[in-house]
Each structure stands twice: as structure tokens, then as C-alpha cells.
Write a protein that holds these residues in place. Sequence first.
Motif, short mmCIF file in Angstrom:
data_model
loop_
_atom_site.label_atom_id
_atom_site.label_comp_id
_atom_site.label_asym_id
_atom_site.label_seq_id
_atom_site.Cartn_x
_atom_site.Cartn_y
_atom_site.Cartn_z
N CYS A 291 0.81 -1.11 0.10
CA CYS A 291 -0.05 0.06 -0.20
C CYS A 291 0.88 1.17 -0.03
O CYS A 291 2.10 1.16 0.47
CB CYS A 291 -0.81 0.08 1.42
SG CYS A 291 -2.06 -1.30 1.58
N ALA A 318 -2.80 -3.87 -1.64
CA ALA A 318 -2.92 -4.89 -0.93
C ALA A 318 -4.60 -4.94 -0.52
O ALA A 318 -5.34 -5.96 -0.55
CB ALA A 318 -2.30 -5.01 0.34
N ASP A 319 -5.26 -3.76 -0.20
CA ASP A 319 -6.88 -3.40 -0.14
C ASP A 319 -7.51 -4.04 -1.27
O ASP A 319 -8.56 -4.62 -1.21
CB ASP A 319 -7.00 -2.00 0.40
CG ASP A 319 -6.45 -1.07 -0.46
OD1 ASP A 319 -5.47 -1.36 -1.14
OD2 ASP A 319 -7.06 0.13 -0.37
N GLU A 320 -7.14 -3.75 -2.55
CA GLU A 320 -7.87 -3.82 -3.78
C GLU A 320 -8.00 -5.44 -3.93
O GLU A 320 -9.04 -6.09 -4.10
CB GLU A 320 -7.37 -3.27 -5.03
CG GLU A 320 -7.76 -1.75 -5.05
CD GLU A 320 -9.16 -1.62 -5.35
OE1 GLU A 320 -9.68 -1.94 -5.92
OE2 GLU A 320 -9.64 -0.76 -4.44
N SER A 322 -7.83 -7.83 -1.60
CA SER A 322 -8.48 -8.43 -0.58
C SER A 322 -9.82 -8.47 -1.06
O SER A 322 -10.60 -9.16 -0.83
CB SER A 322 -8.50 -7.68 0.80
OG SER A 322 -6.83 -7.89 1.14
N LEU A 323 -10.38 -7.38 -1.80
CA LEU A 323 -11.85 -7.23 -2.11
C LEU A 323 -12.02 -7.95 -3.41
O LEU A 323 -13.38 -8.26 -3.97
CB LEU A 323 -12.12 -5.68 -2.23
CG LEU A 323 -12.08 -4.93 -1.03
CD1 LEU A 323 -12.15 -3.45 -1.25
CD2 LEU A 323 -13.13 -5.63 -0.22
N THR A 337 5.88 -3.89 3.52
CA THR A 337 5.30 -2.86 4.58
C THR A 337 6.45 -2.40 5.29
O THR A 337 6.92 -3.37 5.96
CB THR A 337 4.11 -3.79 5.31
OG1 THR A 337 3.94 -2.88 6.53
CG2 THR A 337 4.42 -5.01 5.47
N THR A 342 0.46 -2.86 8.67
CA THR A 342 -0.38 -2.59 8.10
C THR A 342 -1.56 -3.83 7.69
O THR A 342 -1.35 -4.63 7.08
CB THR A 342 0.17 -2.18 6.43
OG1 THR A 342 1.12 -1.25 6.50
CG2 THR A 342 -0.87 -1.37 5.47
N ASP A 344 -4.32 -3.90 5.79
CA ASP A 344 -4.77 -4.49 4.60
C ASP A 344 -3.70 -5.41 4.05
O ASP A 344 -3.98 -6.53 3.29
CB ASP A 344 -4.71 -3.53 3.62
CG ASP A 344 -5.93 -2.31 3.69
OD1 ASP A 344 -6.92 -2.91 4.11
OD2 ASP A 344 -5.98 -1.12 3.83
N LYS A 347 -4.19 -8.86 5.80
CA LYS A 347 -5.46 -9.63 5.46
C LYS A 347 -5.14 -10.23 4.28
O LYS A 347 -5.40 -11.45 3.74
CB LYS A 347 -6.49 -8.56 5.30
CG LYS A 347 -7.38 -8.27 6.88
CD LYS A 347 -8.15 -7.16 6.51
CE LYS A 347 -9.41 -7.72 5.69
NZ LYS A 347 -10.43 -6.48 5.32
N ALA A 348 -4.42 -9.38 3.17
CA ALA A 348 -4.13 -10.07 2.14
C ALA A 348 -3.11 -11.33 2.19
O ALA A 348 -3.26 -12.37 1.47
CB ALA A 348 -3.36 -9.10 0.93
N GLU A 594 -8.78 -0.37 8.31
CA GLU A 594 -9.23 -0.70 7.06
C GLU A 594 -9.66 0.89 6.27
O GLU A 594 -10.17 1.68 6.85
CB GLU A 594 -10.61 -1.56 6.82
CG GLU A 594 -9.97 -2.98 6.91
CD GLU A 594 -11.34 -3.88 6.82
OE1 GLU A 594 -12.09 -3.57 5.72
OE2 GLU A 594 -11.45 -5.04 7.44
#
Lengths: 594, 391
Positions: A291, A318-320, A322-323, A337, A342, A344, A347-348, A594
Motif C-alpha cells: 500500500c 493490498a486492499d484492492e 483483498s476485495l 510494508t 499494515t 490491509d 489480511k491479504a 481498513e
Amino acid sequence: MCGIVGYIGDKKAQPILLNALGKLEYRGYDSCGIAIANKSIEVYKDVGRVKALAKILEPHNGKVGIGHTRWATHGEPSKINAHPHSDCAGKIAVVHNGTINNFSRLREMLAEEGHVLASETDTEVIPHLIEKYYDGDFEKAVEMAVGEIDGAYTMIAIMAGESRLIAARKDSPLIIGVGDRENLIASDVPALLDYTSRVIYLEDGDIAVVSASDVKVKQNGAVIDREVHEISWSMEDAQKGGYEHFMLKEIHEQPKVIRDTLTDYLSKAETAADLTGMGGGSLENIIILACGTSYHAGLVGKYIIEDLVNVPVRVEMADEFSLSGQSPAGNQAIVITQSGETLDVLKAIKRLKANGNRVIAVTNVVGSSVTRAADRTIYTRAGPEICVAATKTFVAQLIALYWLALPYARVNAARLDELVLELRQLPVKVQQVLDNEAEIAAYAKKLAAYDNVFYIGKGINYPIAMEGALKLKEISYIHAEGYAAGELKHGPFSLLGEKTPVVAVVTQDNTYEPIVTSIKEIKARHSPVIVLANEDDDVMPDLADSVITIPRVDPLFSPVVNITALQLLAYFVAKERGCPIDFPRNLAKTVTVE
Amino acid sequence: MKQAVILAAGEGQRLRPFTVNRPKTMISIADKPILQFVIESLALGGIRNIILVVGYRKEQVFDYMGSGEEFGVNITYVTQAQQLGTAHALSLVKDVVGDEFLVLPGDNLIEAHTIADFSGIAPDAVLVKRVSNPERYGVVDIDGDEVKGIVEKPKEAGSNLVNTGIYAFTKDVFKFTDNILDIPSVLNNMIAEGYSVKALETDGTWLDVIYPWDIISLNNAILQNIEVGLGGTIEDGVTLQGKVVVGEGTVVRAGSCIYGPAVIGSGCDIGPHACVMPSTSIGDNVVISSFTQIKNSVIGNDVNLGPGCFISDSIIDKGCVIKGRFTALGGPSEIRVNDESPSVSVGVIMGEDCQVESNVTVQPGAIVGNYCQIQIMKLLSGRLPDRSLVY
């Protein structure tokens, strides 16, 4: 380096210790803890930063306490290894900054005598030694314990039922803050300044006995006078080592960070190939997740690996990731990181691991969450970074990515030697950009007058244009966009004009001719153009309005020198505009939500 | 006395090319800047409260010294924007200094015991040293231990006691610093106003670097007293003799010889079959390839020396890349800086980040500026300005 504090007085110790520790986070922040003495001793400690510890603490009324914030260079930060440490009975607690050389012998001796040591740290022998020598006299017990220790032992001890702090200094700094019906002890002045401006500097070999109303300093068993100094407010900046802001200090650390990171990697028996666990195998199916600034490092990583190894690389935020609906399997994932915390990214990693992907983490914080979540970790050796806008850690991430890719490079031995030589030369080249700071500051003055700026680059320096724009946005609050030079004509051209300057990163490789064309097109729309170009480039001075000269390096390594110039540019623009550079509005160093 | 003011703002023009990007105080001897020797000497004497007056290229001082913590001291920085002289520099610390303090030059090598002798003395006082060539310095005229005056670089010296630039003052000195450029003039004025200024003679080390070649002799002098320390990896078949320091993460490969006194920094790659001969200092992240021999020389950080080079009595600044078969051997030299020529034998004096192709030979005493590029098979002599291209 660690930071230690102590408080004794007529107020509640807990909030004061937490505040003081916060001021010492520049010395490290991978784990922290406090201990408060009443009739008994309560210890609270955990991995992570002081703010996180503050959230989980129950309020405590005790008025005597100590605290510690840690930066592990070797070994895992963990709850058990975090300070303060206690003795067997839990009546004594100690925080310590330094390394005890004879700790294995002391540990053995204590274990033989029946002491149970819970952690792996050298520090833990101190409370047990004090316990061993305690016969009703706390002060004497500390003196005898210190006498046993060979090494650096700057520390503060407290004991249940005792209303005094006992401190000892050897090799690391320790300062007593003299207050009104309260006294404090800390590793550095900034921790004390909210409470007092009167301080005593302890010398090597000093033992200080501090109560709420009195400070007694002993050297070789004899009580001596140590002068009380009045601190002028400017001393608060001591930790910035002469600079006005952490950001500039941290940018200036980059040559050393590169050298330290390289020394660490090149002197290790373990090569990057061992680390990826693929031995002499190939590097393929690579996903890079990150990120913010680390994402830009990842994008540069894509160019590095694709250029050297000739395999496709996917880079995702990373956040994209995960979704999205995808669940890729069998990949080599690299997650980047700085903080290792971080959310996101963490989670990834979970999703990646669940689908059977191998994960290597690149992080700056030893023992952070990401190191436990990933299969393997590559550490960047950038040291604590205080400024919210990442600079030296970004450069260290790039070095990690070069090192990761080199063993797989499909180049001949001569080219490989040349690349390693260029890599070793980077500290000098980056230093040359820093030596040229005054010129960059002069261009920044002009740039500060605009409200919108475009950054363009091509190839491996396209992500550098994005990162340069991000730096400007973050700290100067100027709207900036990083674009691939060729993309500008597909839309953003409509925004160009006299009031929208363009910063162009020009590289002496196959992107040179196309970017010259782009700059000509931009000039035709009357945008002022600032160019980053090699010192021997004789085309740019005629073409651009301003040229920031960059020492020539192999195009593969040009992101490292170019970003240094763009970091300085952003810094001096923000300074010109009077922005709070180190702590910009609405931003936090580590995003754990998040 | 627990406080010291170090004057570290000066450029040191006669030390070019090494002072183009760093102040004189940051010139490296035995892998340490001169300023570090001064600070370490003060710390050993228990003087930990240090005010550093910086100016020219001050960032280099910030980056290396930081808050001073690494060296066991607290540093407060004061900037002298224009280098108008030592008295002007001193006048800038008026508001941050205590009642009594030492003043020292940051660009002279001063031993701990020299400072220890002096730190007990009551202000006002000046530390003096007996030298054989007093005409180069400020000559101190004394009566007993009372200073009568200082004469800068006299044609005929009345005595061979010279001013070391190390003083003990009280805050009274600031009554005399307005509109005066140099501290010796301040002292003369104080004496004229009836102040008593004592002289204390030292026999401790006090070395000044004035010309580039002084770095070679100072490096030799300092290396005689180093403490041995071996870090990194020393492969089998390496010969170590005498006092040798090798930094962390350095690899010394098989067949190499290191004859002390010698200092090698961290992260270096030495050999196989390289020879580092006595009185040599090598910085961090330096690569020395096979069959290269270096003697009585100072090599900066990030330097890369190719195979088969012979280097003696030389200084090569950081980041130079020198391909194979480079020869720079010391000998008597005609080179002159400000009409002074070296009394010692000099090989090459090379500025930072030079790129030297293979088979280049240097005539003794050549001074190569910063960022020069030299093509193969060239013979270098005399003085090359910065960014020279030799084709």
C-alpha cells in the motif's frame, strides 16, 4: 537503541510514563512496556507502539513507575522479551538500555541458585541479581548487582513497597529531570520537557537514588554533586541532529541506509535465492502486494524483476486485492510494508496463504506482525522512521528488491559484476544529489507557488513519478498527479497550461526519445517544465525551464537517485509553504485500520 | 569545566578537492573524521556538553555526528552562515553557553590527555605548544605563565611557543567579540584591557591538517596507536600481522595479506590475494580486487579498486572506481598548493567519484579533482580540475 523512563512523585505515574515514552519513540517502537509499584508491582508490556499499549491498559493509581520502548536489531520482539523485566517474586522490575556481555555466565549462575528466568533477554539477569543481593537494603542490592555486570547497563529499577527509583548509567545516556514534588528519569531530554526544564546529566558509573523530593548521585560508593542544568527549549530538537525536520534528516540518512542494508545482505551467507526457498530454481508467478509508498516500491520491483529475470510480475494494492474475487494459487508473493503492521497487507497475506502461495515479507520492523504471518522476511536496515512521509524506508525497500532479483538475473557474469559494482556505488551517487540540495531548494521555491503539478516518468521511473507526486501531496498539500509520460496525451493534456507545471524524470535508456517528445508536447501547451536529467545531458537545458542534475547511474538503479531528488523537492516546497512537514494533517505513519 | 565550544564551520580551501563537499573537520583520518577525534577526546575528559558551530557544508556534520549520542556527548548546533572568522563564530554561542567553557578548533587532531591537562585550568587561558617552525602559526609571547600577546605568522618568531587554538574563557569574552574577526585579536584586546590570560604548555599530540598531503602523514601517526579489532569474515590463508582493524560484514579473501597498522571499514570485499601494507586506512563498502597492493594510503568509502593496482602514499576519496593495473606510487613531487610543496613523498591525491579506466599511471604528486573521468592508458601529472575528462 532503546528508550527508558522513570517517574516518582505526587501524580499518577501511568499517563506520565506513556507520554514520556511516546517522546522516545524515535529511539525505537517495536515493543514497549511499563511497570508501576505500589505494595506490589504491576507490569504491562506488549509488542507494538506506545499508543497501542495505552489502549489496553487499565488505569492504575500508583505514583512510582518505569517504562521502556524497544528497537530490536537482533532477536524477536515479543511480549515476553519486552521490558520491564521482573525477579522471581515479582517484587522488583527493571528497564535497561544496553548489552550485558557476561550475561550467559550470570544467567547460568542465577539458574544454579534456583532463579527462574522467563525470557531470552540479557536484561532479565538484572532484577534477579538485585533479588539475590537484597537483604532489606534496595540501594545496596542494586549497587552489588551492577558490580557483577560487564557491559553497558544503563537502567532504572523499582521495588514493591519502596518509594524510590534507583538508576545506573554505563555507556548509554541517562538524564534526571528535577521537578517540583516529583522527579523523572529518561534516556533523553524530550521525554522530560513536558514536566521540567531542570536536568542532571548522569556520568558513566553513576548510581542515582531518586525519590519524589530528593536526588542522590553516587560514584564509586561516594555521594557526589552533579550540576543541575537549565534546558533551553531548543534542546528539544536534539534528536533531529541539527536538522529542522525529521524528514530532511531521514532523507540525508539514505546513503548510510543503502550502505548498511547492502552490507547486511552482501555479507550474509544466505543469498536471496535461499530465502525464496527455490534454491537455484526460477523465479516465476510473482505477485507483489503493498500500500502507499510501499506499493510504489513494488511497482519499481516489477520493472526490476521483469528487466532482469524476464518474467511477468503482478503488482496489486493490498486492499484492492483483498476485495477482488480472484483466489490465485501457487505463486511467489512479495509483500512490502514498512511497519509490518499494515492491516490491509496482513489480511491479504491470510488469503494468499490460505490458497497455498509462498509469502516473503519486506519490512523495516523486526518481529512485526507481518514477519509472523509471512513464510520468510527480508529486513530493510533503515532504522526507525519518524516522519509520516516515508523516504529512507522506500529507498531501503528498493535495495531489498534489487538484492532479491539479482540471483535470478538472466545476464552474463560480466554484466552481473557491473550491476553489483553499480549497486555498491549508490551511496556516493545519492550523496551527490544531497550535496546538490541548494539547487533543488531554489527550484522548489518556484514550484511552491502553484496549486497543481504533474509528475511524469517512463519505464522504471514511471513509479518514481507517482512516488514523487505522492510526497508532494502528502507534505505540501499541493495537488499532484504521477503519470506515465505517454498517458498524458490521453486526457490530462486538457489540464496543462501556464499554471500547471510538469516535473519530468528523464532516464538515459530506451525511454529517452519518447520522453523528449512528451516534453516538447507539454512545452507547446505552455506548462513550465522541471526536468531531472543526467549531468551530461545537453538536450534538456534547451528544452526544459529548469534542470535538476542527477549523477549518471545504470538506468536500472536510476529510481534510487531520482527519488532522492524528488523527496528533496517535495520537502523544500512544503517548507516554503510553511507546512507541518513531519506530521501532515489527517495522516498516520502506520495504517492499522481498513 | 564541563562545556566545550568546537569551531567546525570552516571550509579549508587548501585541502581541495577534499573540501568541495565537506568541511575541513570532516576530513577522514584512520576511518574517522578529525572532528570525531576532538569529540572523543572531550568525552574521555568528562566534557559531554558540546556546542558545535557549523557552517560550510554543515549537513555533513549533522549526518555523521547527529545528536552526539553515539559518541557519548550532547551536541547543540549553532550555525555560522558566513565564515567571518573564529571570533565571529564564538560570538554566536553567547546565548547557549554557560559561565565557563573551553573553545577548540574542530579541525586539529587533539589527544585526550592534551585536553585533560587543560580542562582543569581557570579561565582565561590558552594552550600553547613548542614547535620547530613557529612562523607558520600564531606565536605566543609569555612572561612566566602570563600571556603578553599573540603575533600571527611573524617573519621572525620571538619564541617557538605557538597558539593551539584551544582556550578557556568565561562569558566575559563576549564583551570583546563584537566586530573582531579572530580569537587571537580578542585575546590581545583582553590583555590590553587588563585581563590576565594564562598560558599552559602541552606536550600532547596536536596536529593540524593544512595541505592534502598532511592527511597521509597524520594517518600514519594516528594508526600507530590503534586498538586491534577483527570483525567480518577472514578466510583461511589470510596473513594478518601487526595492528589490524577489520569492520563488520567485511570479507578478507584467501591469500590476502594485511600488514598493520591498518584499518579496514565495514562491508568491504578484499582479495583474494590483495595486499594491504602498513599505514593504510580503508573506508566502508570498499572492493579491492586480486593482486592489488596498497601502502601508506587513505582510501575513502565505496571505492572500487580493480586487479593489479599499485598504490602508495596516496589519498583516494569516496566512490572512485579504478579499473585494473592502476599505478600511483609515491615519490618526490613538484606539486604546489599556495606555494607550499609536500615534504613527504606523494603518489596520487584523488577527489571523489572519479572513473579511471585500466592501465592508468600517475606521476608522483598529481592532484586529480572530483568527478574526473580518465580513459585507458593515460599518464596523469600535475593538477586536474573537478570534472576533467582525460581522453
